[in-house]
Motif scaffolding. Structure first.
Motif, PDB file in Angstrom:
ATOM      1  N   UNK A  49       0.852  -1.181   0.000  1.00 24.50           N
ATOM      2  CA  UNK A  49       0.000   0.000   0.000  1.00 24.50           C
ATOM      3  C   UNK A  49       0.895   1.239   0.000  1.00 24.50           C
ATOM      4  N   UNK A  50       0.502   2.201  -0.816  1.00 27.86           N
ATOM      5  CA  UNK A  50       1.240   3.467  -0.883  1.00 27.86           C
ATOM      6  C   UNK A  50       0.451   4.540  -0.158  1.00 27.86           C
ATOM      7  N   UNK A 188       7.597   6.119  -9.247  1.00 27.80           N
ATOM      8  CA  UNK A 188       7.575   5.785 -10.674  1.00 27.80           C
ATOM      9  C   UNK A 188       8.173   4.414 -10.979  1.00 27.80           C
ATOM     10  N   UNK A 189       9.117   3.957 -10.149  1.00 26.91           N
ATOM     11  CA  UNK A 189       9.766   2.680 -10.393  1.00 26.91           C
ATOM     12  C   UNK A 189       9.430   1.666  -9.298  1.00 26.91           C
ATOM     13  N   UNK A 190       8.323   1.909  -8.591  1.00 24.32           N
ATOM     14  CA  UNK A 190       7.842   0.963  -7.588  1.00 24.32           C
ATOM     15  C   UNK A 190       6.604   0.289  -8.161  1.00 24.32           C
ATOM     16  N   UNK A 191       6.718  -1.019  -8.447  1.00 26.45           N
ATOM     17  CA  UNK A 191       5.666  -1.725  -9.191  1.00 26.45           C
ATOM     18  C   UNK A 191       5.488  -3.127  -8.643  1.00 26.45           C
ATOM     19  N   UNK A 192       4.381  -3.755  -9.014  1.00 24.06           N
ATOM     20  CA  UNK A 192       4.080  -5.085  -8.522  1.00 24.06           C
ATOM     21  C   UNK A 192       3.690  -6.014  -9.658  1.00 24.06           C
ATOM     22  N   UNK A 193       4.138  -7.259  -9.557  1.00 28.44           N
ATOM     23  CA  UNK A 193       3.847  -8.277 -10.559  1.00 28.44           C
ATOM     24  C   UNK A 193       3.547  -9.583  -9.827  1.00 28.44           C
ATOM     25  N   UNK A 194       2.958 -10.559 -10.517  1.00 28.37           N
ATOM     26  CA  UNK A 194       2.577 -11.791  -9.825  1.00 28.37           C
ATOM     27  C   UNK A 194       3.717 -12.521  -9.119  1.00 28.37           C
ATOM     28  N   UNK A 195       4.934 -12.462  -9.684  1.00 27.91           N
ATOM     29  CA  UNK A 195       6.028 -13.216  -9.096  1.00 27.91           C
ATOM     30  C   UNK A 195       7.159 -12.341  -8.566  1.00 27.91           C
ATOM     31  N   UNK A 196       7.011 -11.037  -8.625  1.00 29.63           N
ATOM     32  CA  UNK A 196       8.034 -10.150  -8.094  1.00 29.63           C
ATOM     33  C   UNK A 196       7.446  -8.794  -7.746  1.00 29.63           C
ATOM     34  N   UNK A 197       7.932  -8.260  -6.640  1.00 33.02           N
ATOM     35  CA  UNK A 197       7.552  -6.913  -6.208  1.00 33.02           C
ATOM     36  C   UNK A 197       8.794  -6.047  -6.268  1.00 33.02           C
ATOM     37  N   UNK A 198       8.674  -4.884  -6.937  1.00 30.46           N
ATOM     38  CA  UNK A 198       9.825  -4.020  -7.185  1.00 30.46           C
ATOM     39  C   UNK A 198       9.617  -2.680  -6.483  1.00 30.46           C
ATOM     40  N   UNK A 226      21.481   9.215  -5.004  1.00 28.48           N
ATOM     41  CA  UNK A 226      21.418   8.031  -5.846  1.00 28.48           C
ATOM     42  C   UNK A 226      20.017   7.432  -5.728  1.00 28.48           C
ATOM     43  N   UNK A 227      19.747   6.418  -6.533  1.00 22.36           N
ATOM     44  CA  UNK A 227      18.489   5.696  -6.375  1.00 22.36           C
ATOM     45  C   UNK A 227      18.785   4.214  -6.154  1.00 22.36           C
ATOM     46  N   UNK A 228      18.121   3.644  -5.163  1.00 15.96           N
ATOM     47  CA  UNK A 228      18.318   2.224  -4.842  1.00 15.96           C
ATOM     48  C   UNK A 228      17.041   1.453  -5.127  1.00 15.96           C
ATOM     49  N   UNK A 229      17.232   0.239  -5.622  1.00 13.49           N
ATOM     50  CA  UNK A 229      16.125  -0.613  -6.031  1.00 13.49           C
ATOM     51  C   UNK A 229      16.136  -1.886  -5.188  1.00 13.49           C
ATOM     52  N   UNK A 230      14.948  -2.340  -4.812  1.00 13.73           N
ATOM     53  CA  UNK A 230      14.800  -3.553  -4.010  1.00 13.73           C
ATOM     54  C   UNK A 230      13.813  -4.470  -4.713  1.00 13.73           C
ATOM     55  N   UNK A 338       9.444  -1.121 -19.754  1.00 10.04           N
ATOM     56  CA  UNK A 338      10.121  -2.088 -18.883  1.00 10.04           C
ATOM     57  C   UNK A 338      11.176  -1.409 -18.020  1.00 10.04           C
ATOM     58  N   UNK A 339      11.355  -1.928 -16.833  1.00 10.80           N
ATOM     59  CA  UNK A 339      12.380  -1.461 -15.903  1.00 10.80           C
ATOM     60  C   UNK A 339      13.597  -2.373 -16.057  1.00 10.80           C
ATOM     61  N   UNK A 340      14.786  -1.838 -16.339  1.00  9.80           N
ATOM     62  CA  UNK A 340      15.968  -2.704 -16.512  1.00  9.80           C
ATOM     63  C   UNK A 340      16.285  -3.566 -15.296  1.00  9.80           C
ATOM     64  N   UNK A 341      15.835  -3.142 -14.106  1.00  9.88           N
ATOM     65  CA  UNK A 341      16.125  -3.908 -12.894  1.00  9.88           C
ATOM     66  C   UNK A 341      15.018  -4.891 -12.539  1.00  9.88           C
ATOM     67  N   UNK A 342      13.957  -4.919 -13.328  1.00 12.90           N
ATOM     68  CA  UNK A 342      12.911  -5.917 -13.152  1.00 12.90           C
ATOM     69  C   UNK A 342      13.513  -7.289 -13.427  1.00 12.90           C
ATOM     70  N   UNK A 343      13.395  -8.215 -12.467  1.00 17.11           N
ATOM     71  CA  UNK A 343      14.077  -9.502 -12.605  1.00 17.11           C
ATOM     72  C   UNK A 343      13.525 -10.348 -13.742  1.00 17.11           C
TER      73      UNK A 343
END
Length: 820
Positions: A49-50, A188-198, A226-230, A338-343
């Protein structure tokens, strides 16, 4: 007394009342629906939730104890090659799980280095409890509904998860901390997918820069952002079959200690890293894949670079075809959204830095099995300019009209980019370096290639600069890693057959530990070389180098560029042979060997280089110390003034001792040091001693005679060149020789045999120099300098401050020169 007793009884009553109040407060936690009523829900692997009002991410946890993969990355970097914090850089991959303990939730990392693969739960637990686990973060439960809990994930997302602070501290670039009031979630780069949460966050670091590197790339070094991705990623299913690692296979190794292993078997289990790939029809010789491996190219790569990168990466499909797959390896442009860091995406990133530097391939890998989940390449954008520069110094690059460069420069640079793209993708599909491939007609893109530029009838030819397509070694390696063995077939026998076939084809494989060290004993593994014979290639390069220097002039730069910038173009020409010097030196005191394993027909595992070959290697290296090779043509010296206003000396140029101008004597000293450092490496000299004792019948080079041979050659050069520039160059080489001998004699890490030989060589030097020092000879001051240095050392070794070597301009990855 009654009042005191009453007060005491009241205190007894108040204690349980406080506990009841705390319990009631805990029971009053809101439901998840109540807590998130005004928040935006994003459904996916983990629902989150945001809260726009708070600027926070709240994570809903419904599956406690269920393991998943946690990956941290750097979405927006610092731009400094030296610090190494690049855009889209992957960080650690960890298997973790959420555990609830009362009002708290812990994010625990499993220790996968030590395991017990056993049906006995007690045995597995005993190993688990024997080694430390890690709790990466702790959270307070802020809402709950039945077994589901809500936590505030924001503190983790706004932390220095990528280790920026430690990296800067380690590089002595400053002391920084995360500034909470200048950091925030990046929706903008915080997103959700069935098998991964970014998740992504903007992180600001504040502090004080103690080095120049942060200042060179930030608007304000006291505060940079900087920007960090999880990434929270679902672990793969258990249908993947790990493949056994063999040191001859060409793959990276993933290993762990299995304490359930019978005592007659190895404790350490080793397997390769690779993507999951299966045939649709396992019985067919050639089949499409159930799911092909698809790589995506960064949309930020411009043309013609984009086309070169796409082509080079696509070469790998040739290897997968050889392994029995049809169209199983594909390369496409990254989708616009697409996000380049999306697994979910294997990505080839085009990365910018302020200076040239390495490209590299990395992966998100399941630590349990070695399965590659995401291949991730970072290609440094300035490499194409440096390869352009290498070609620029070899021909009259702007001879036609003074403005338009010869098209061959771009052709060579793009040819290198194709090879580089294939090389780095190779790492992300599991392959290690193969630095012996140059001995097999460039049999692998996993080598580091030097441009193979030839001289044909006085004309420089770039047509063979870089190989085109995938190599024979690469095809064999992909067969080992990705060949599909149907159920019921003997996979171990099939893999052994591939290795046997590689051996029968004469394909060599030697990787980093045996190729990179300056004192390496492996004679057939080098970086940035060509050809099966290092000596032949060294002589060929020296001829090409001399041709380029003789023809070097104003037409190597365009109109409008200061003449002082000719130096940046000339440096890689002067140092064209620097890497081949290392390749040749490895033959001296060298051995040839492979990563052999015990088999019924045991081969000869290790063999010294033949003495005649060692002698030939010494001869060509001594040639590189001659005034003829060290000299810069006079017409070049007369063309290059000190740096023009607005330009400056930098680490891509030679260090100077003349106040900052073009310094041909300092260049010669640095080139001498490069050769002598390899000739006189203490490990190499120790192996000369070793070979003399182990193989006396082959008349190996003896260390005393070896040092004497180098010394006498340099002494002869001094006597033969009595005046002028050649005399100064000869003196330079001899002074550097004595400096290296002094260093060897004082080096307590060197073997005593080596120290003794160096000391004997110094005493011999003194004996020969003394008669010449005080006669009326052209080199009298030079000899007096040598004698003084040696005498001071012999009388009090600790009192002598050894003259340091002049460092060469930056080397690997190959090329020198300021970027224009």
């Amino acid at each position: 007394m009654r009042l005191l007793l009453f007060g005491f009884l009241c205190s007894i009553v108040l204690i349980p009342c406080t506990c009841v109040s705390a319990q009631k407060a805990a029971e009053k936690l809101p439901t998840i629906a109540e807590k998130t009523a005004d928040m935006a829900l994003s459904e996916g692997f983990f629902n989150y939730y945001w809260s726009d009002d708070e600027g926070k991410i709240y994570l809903e946890i419904a599956r406690f104890g269920e393991e998943f993969l946690y990956v941290n990355s750097l979405a927006a970097g610092l731009g400094s090659n030296d610090i190494g914090l690049d855009r889209n850089q992957l960080g650690d991959s960890r298997v973790v799980a959420f555990e609830r303990v009362g009002p708290r939730v812990l994010l625990k990392q499993r220790n996968l280095e030590y395991r017990a693969i056993s049906d006995n739960a007690d045995e597995a637990n005993s190993v688990r409890d024997a080694f430390a686990q890690s709790v990466l973060e702790g959270f307070k439960v802020v809402a709950k509904t039945e077994d589901r809990c809500l936590i505030d994930l924001t503190p983790l997302l706004l932390s220095d998860a990528h280790g920026v602070i430690e990296r800067l501290k380690r590089n002595k670039q400053g002391t920084y901390k995360v500034s909470a009031d200048r950091s925030a979630i990046y929706p903008e780069r915080t997103k959700n997918f069935p098998k991964n949460s970014e998740f992504e966050a903007t992180i600001t670091f504040t502090g004080e820069a103690s080095g120049s590197q942060v200042r060179s790339v930030t608007p304000t070094s006291e505060s940079f952002t900087l920007r960090m991705h999880h990434s929270f990623v679902e672990l793969p299913d258990d249908q993947y079959r790990p493949r056994v690692f063999d040191p001859r296979s060409g793959y990276y190794e993933r290993s762990y200690a299995d304490y359930a292993t019978p005592i007659d078997q190895p404790l350490i289990k080793r397997f390769i890293t690779r993507h999951r790939l299966e045939k649709k029809d396992p019985t067919a010789a050639v089949s499409e894949a159930v799911e092909p491996i698809v790589y995506y190219l960064d949309r930020g790569a411009p043309e013609p670079i984009r086309s070169a990168l796409l082509e080079g990466a696509s070469w790998w499909n040739q290897a997968f075809e050889a392994a029995g797959y049809r169209n199983a390896f594909q390369v496409k442009i990254l989708p616009e959204d697409a996000d380049p860091l999306d697994v979910r995406y294997n990505v080839i990133n085009w990365v910018h830095r302020s200076t040239r530097g390495w490209s590299y391939g990395s992966s998100v890998t399941d630590p349990r099995t070695g399965e590659i989940i995401k291949g991730h390449v970072l290609l440094g954008s300035l490499r194409v300019r440096q390869d352009f520069l290498l070609a620029q110094g070899l021909i009259k690059a702007y001879g036609a009209d003074g403005i338009t460069p010869d098209p061959r420069l771009e052709e060579l640079a793009l040819a290198r980019l194709r090879q580089l793209s294939a090389h780095e993708v190779g790492h992300t599909i599991g392959l290690a370096h193969n630095f012996a491939a140059s001995t097999n007609q460039r049999a692998s893109v996993m080598d580091y290639p030097h441009p193979y530029v030839t001289l044909e009838k006085g004309q420089v030819d770039f047509s063979q600069a870089y190989a085109v397509g995938i190599g024979e070694w690469d095809k064999q390696a992909i067969r080992y890693g990705y060949a599909d063995f149907p159920v019921g077939t003997d996979e171990a026998a099939g893999l052994q057959a591939i290795l046997t076939e590689s051996d029968s084809l004469g394909l060599r494989y030697v990787s980093d530990p045996d190729a990179r060290p300056a004192g390496s004993s492996q004679a057939e593994a080098h970086l940035w070389d060509n050809g099966a014979d290092p000596i032949v290639e060294m002589n060929r390069l020296l001829v090409l180098r001399q041709h380029a220097m003789d023809n070097f002039g104003p037409e190597n730069i365009p109109y409008g560029m200061p003449y002082s910038e000719l130096e940046s173009v000339f440096v890689p020409v002067y140092l064209m042979h620097r890497y081949q010097v290392e390749a040749v030196s490895k033959m001296i005191g060298g051995y040839t060997y492979d990563y052999a394993v015990r088999e019924p027909d045991a081969p000869k595992v290790i063999t010294p280089v033949h003495p005649h070959r060692q002698e030939a290697a010494l001869n060509v290296l001594l040639k590189s110390l001659s005034p003829e090779v060290l000299a810069v043509p006079h017409h070049v010296i007369a063309l290059i003034p000190p740096p023009a206003l607005g330009y400056s000396r930098n680490r891509e140029l030679f260090n100077t001792r003349n106040g900052g101008g073009f310094d041909p004597l300092a260049m010669a000293a640095a080139a001498c040091d490069n050769t002598l450092a390899f000739l006189l490496h203490p490990h190499r000299l120790a192996r000369l001693v070793e070979q003399g004792t182990q193989y006396p019948q082959t008349q190996n080079l003896a260390i005393s005679g070896y040092l004497e041979r180098i010394a006498s050659t340099l002494e002869d050069q001094v006597r033969q060149n009595k005046t002028g520039y050649p005399a100064a160059l000869a003196e330079t080489a001899e002074r550097r020789m004595v400096a290296h001998l002094l260093q060897l004699a004082a080096d307590k890490s060197a073997s005593e045999d080596v120290q003794a030989a160096a000391l004997a060589a110094l005493i011999s030097y003194r004996g020969r120099s003394e008669p010449r020092a005080y006669l009326n000879l052209p080199h009298g001051p030079h000899y007096r300098y040598l004698i003084t240095q040696i005498n001071n050392f012999l009388s009090d070794p600790g009192s002598v401050e050894l003259r340091p070597a002049l460092e060469l301009p930056d080397g690997s990855p190959i090329g020198c020169g300021e970027l224009h």
